[in-house]
Every structure is written in structure tokens, then in C-alpha cells.
Design a protein around this motif. Structure first.
Motif, PDB file in Angstrom:
ATOM      1  N   THR A 119       0.916  -1.131  -0.080  1.00  0.00           N
ATOM      2  CA  THR A 119       0.046   0.073   0.017  1.00  0.00           C
ATOM      3  C   THR A 119       0.920   1.283   0.026  1.00  0.00           C
ATOM      4  O   THR A 119       0.463   2.158  -0.580  1.00  0.00           O
ATOM      5  N   ASP A 120       2.120   1.230   0.591  1.00  0.00           N
ATOM      6  CA  ASP A 120       2.981   2.392   0.526  1.00  0.00           C
ATOM      7  C   ASP A 120       3.438   2.704  -0.657  1.00  0.00           C
ATOM      8  O   ASP A 120       4.229   3.865  -0.828  1.00  0.00           O
ATOM      9  N   ARG A 121       3.380   1.867  -1.736  1.00  0.00           N
ATOM     10  CA  ARG A 121       3.807   2.147  -2.958  1.00  0.00           C
ATOM     11  C   ARG A 121       2.690   1.966  -4.085  1.00  0.00           C
ATOM     12  O   ARG A 121       2.838   1.286  -5.017  1.00  0.00           O
ATOM     13  N   THR A 122       1.454   2.342  -3.642  1.00  0.00           N
ATOM     14  CA  THR A 122       0.187   2.329  -4.564  1.00  0.00           C
ATOM     15  C   THR A 122      -0.159   3.817  -4.405  1.00  0.00           C
ATOM     16  O   THR A 122      -0.334   4.292  -3.213  1.00  0.00           O
ATOM     17  N   TRP A 123      -0.422   4.506  -5.641  1.00  0.00           N
ATOM     18  CA  TRP A 123      -0.737   5.764  -5.716  1.00  0.00           C
ATOM     19  C   TRP A 123      -1.938   6.160  -6.614  1.00  0.00           C
ATOM     20  O   TRP A 123      -2.206   5.117  -7.564  1.00  0.00           O
ATOM     21  N   ALA A 124      -2.899   7.012  -6.141  1.00  0.00           N
ATOM     22  CA  ALA A 124      -3.976   6.901  -6.945  1.00  0.00           C
ATOM     23  C   ALA A 124      -3.960   8.497  -7.756  1.00  0.00           C
ATOM     24  O   ALA A 124      -4.566   8.508  -8.722  1.00  0.00           O
ATOM     25  N   ARG A 125      -2.786   8.891  -7.433  1.00  0.00           N
ATOM     26  CA  ARG A 125      -2.492  10.324  -8.094  1.00  0.00           C
ATOM     27  C   ARG A 125      -0.821  10.072  -8.973  1.00  0.00           C
ATOM     28  O   ARG A 125      -0.349   9.545  -8.268  1.00  0.00           O
ATOM     29  N   VAL A 126      -0.849  10.566 -10.113  1.00  0.00           N
ATOM     30  CA  VAL A 126       0.230  10.641 -10.551  1.00  0.00           C
ATOM     31  C   VAL A 126       1.430  11.431  -9.983  1.00  0.00           C
ATOM     32  O   VAL A 126       2.495  10.836  -9.880  1.00  0.00           O
ATOM     33  N   VAL A 127       1.116  12.333  -9.104  1.00  0.00           N
ATOM     34  CA  VAL A 127       2.165  13.004  -8.836  1.00  0.00           C
ATOM     35  C   VAL A 127       2.761  12.293  -7.549  1.00  0.00           C
ATOM     36  O   VAL A 127       4.147  12.205  -7.522  1.00  0.00           O
ATOM     37  N   GLY A 128       2.324  11.579  -6.942  1.00  0.00           N
ATOM     38  CA  GLY A 128       2.697  10.766  -5.729  1.00  0.00           C
ATOM     39  C   GLY A 128       3.582   9.724  -6.438  1.00  0.00           C
ATOM     40  O   GLY A 128       4.625   9.524  -5.960  1.00  0.00           O
ATOM     41  N   ALA A 129       3.279   8.908  -7.672  1.00  0.00           N
ATOM     42  CA  ALA A 129       4.080   8.145  -8.219  1.00  0.00           C
ATOM     43  C   ALA A 129       5.399   8.813  -8.790  1.00  0.00           C
ATOM     44  O   ALA A 129       6.536   8.074  -8.639  1.00  0.00           O
TER      45      ALA A 129
ATOM     46  N   ASP B 275       3.467  12.564 -18.430  1.00  0.00           N
ATOM     47  CA  ASP B 275       2.916  12.456 -19.987  1.00  0.00           C
ATOM     48  C   ASP B 275       2.239  10.966 -19.740  1.00  0.00           C
ATOM     49  O   ASP B 275       0.969  10.672 -20.186  1.00  0.00           O
ATOM     50  N   SER B 276       3.009   9.822 -19.679  1.00  0.00           N
ATOM     51  CA  SER B 276       2.688   8.450 -19.905  1.00  0.00           C
ATOM     52  C   SER B 276       1.761   7.732 -18.706  1.00  0.00           C
ATOM     53  O   SER B 276       0.762   7.087 -19.253  1.00  0.00           O
ATOM     54  N   LEU B 277       1.976   8.148 -17.519  1.00  0.00           N
ATOM     55  CA  LEU B 277       1.321   7.516 -16.508  1.00  0.00           C
ATOM     56  C   LEU B 277      -0.382   7.609 -16.517  1.00  0.00           C
ATOM     57  O   LEU B 277      -1.076   6.930 -16.405  1.00  0.00           O
TER      58      LEU B 277
END
Length: 120
Positions: A33-43, A78-80
Motif C-alpha cells: 500500500t505504501d507504493r500504491t498511488w491514486a495520483r500521478v504526482v505521488g508516483a 505524460d505517460s502515467l
């Protein structure tokens, strides 16, 4: 991949990286869960911090060996959002190879694979 085959069960249990990044989605037991993001900015923030903690080696002549970080970030931004995975790989100053990726879910290239940890 046939989801109930012996080969698929062996693949899902393996810790070796898959040949296709989207196949990470099949390994639900290796999702965090600590490496799962709902927003591109977090990733992208995670990609950038991992890159900065493990900077690439330079060339002996002082030239650039890899694409600049700002170009990598622009490509990821751009890609994510389009469901395309992003993989960054380079040799570090200690000559170790580092590879880190963000795998999209839903995935553009594997739309039939479900998200192991769907966003809340």
C-alpha cells in the motif's frame, strides 16, 4: 496467460521480475500500500526520490550518460495518466544496475488484469 495454469501459478509465486511490466499486477502478494498511488504526482515523486537516492554514474569524459531527470519526469507525467508504465534503469556510481518502475492500473497494455490494490 491462463490464470489457472501451473505456469501462471509458478510465475505469480516467483520473485524474479516479469518480462512485461504490466504482469506485476498479477502478483498481488507482492503489492504494498505504501507504493500504491491514486495520483500521478505521488508516483512521480517516488520515482524522483528513488532516482536521487541512487544517482546514475557519469561518463569518464564528464559528458551526460543518461537522459536528464527533468526529461524523465516530463515523460512520466505524460505517460502515467494514459495507463502506460514507466521504467527507469541506470548504472549507479558504484556500477550497480538499478531498475525501478511504476506499473499502471488500469494498464493500457493489459486492460484485462485487475488492480491488486484498487484505489480507495
Amino acid at each position: 496467460m491462463e490464470l489457472n495454469s501451473e505456469q501462471t501459478r509458478a510465475f505469480v509465486a516467483s520473485t524474479l521480475p516479469p518480462l512485461m511490466t504490466g504482469h506485476w499486477l498479477m502478483r498481488q502478494n507482492q503489492t504494498a500500500t505504501d507504493r500504491t498511488w491514486a495520483r500521478v504526482v505521488g508516483a512521480v515523486t517516488w520515482l524522483k526520490s528513488t532516482y536521487e537516492a541512487n544517482p546514475p554514474a557519469g561518463r569518464d569524459d564528464g559528458g551526460r550518460a543518461y537522459v536528464a531527470l527533468e526529461h524523465k519526469i516530463a515523460h512520466a507525467m505524460d505517460s502515467l495518466p494514459r495507463g502506460v508504465d514507466v521504467c527507469w534503469v541506470h548504472y549507479t556510481k558504484s556500477q550497480s544496475l538499478i531498475s525501478f518502475s511504476v506499473v499502471c492500473c488500469l494498464n493500457h497494455h493489459h486492460p484485462g488484469l485487475p488492480c491488486p490494490l484498487p484505489p480507495a
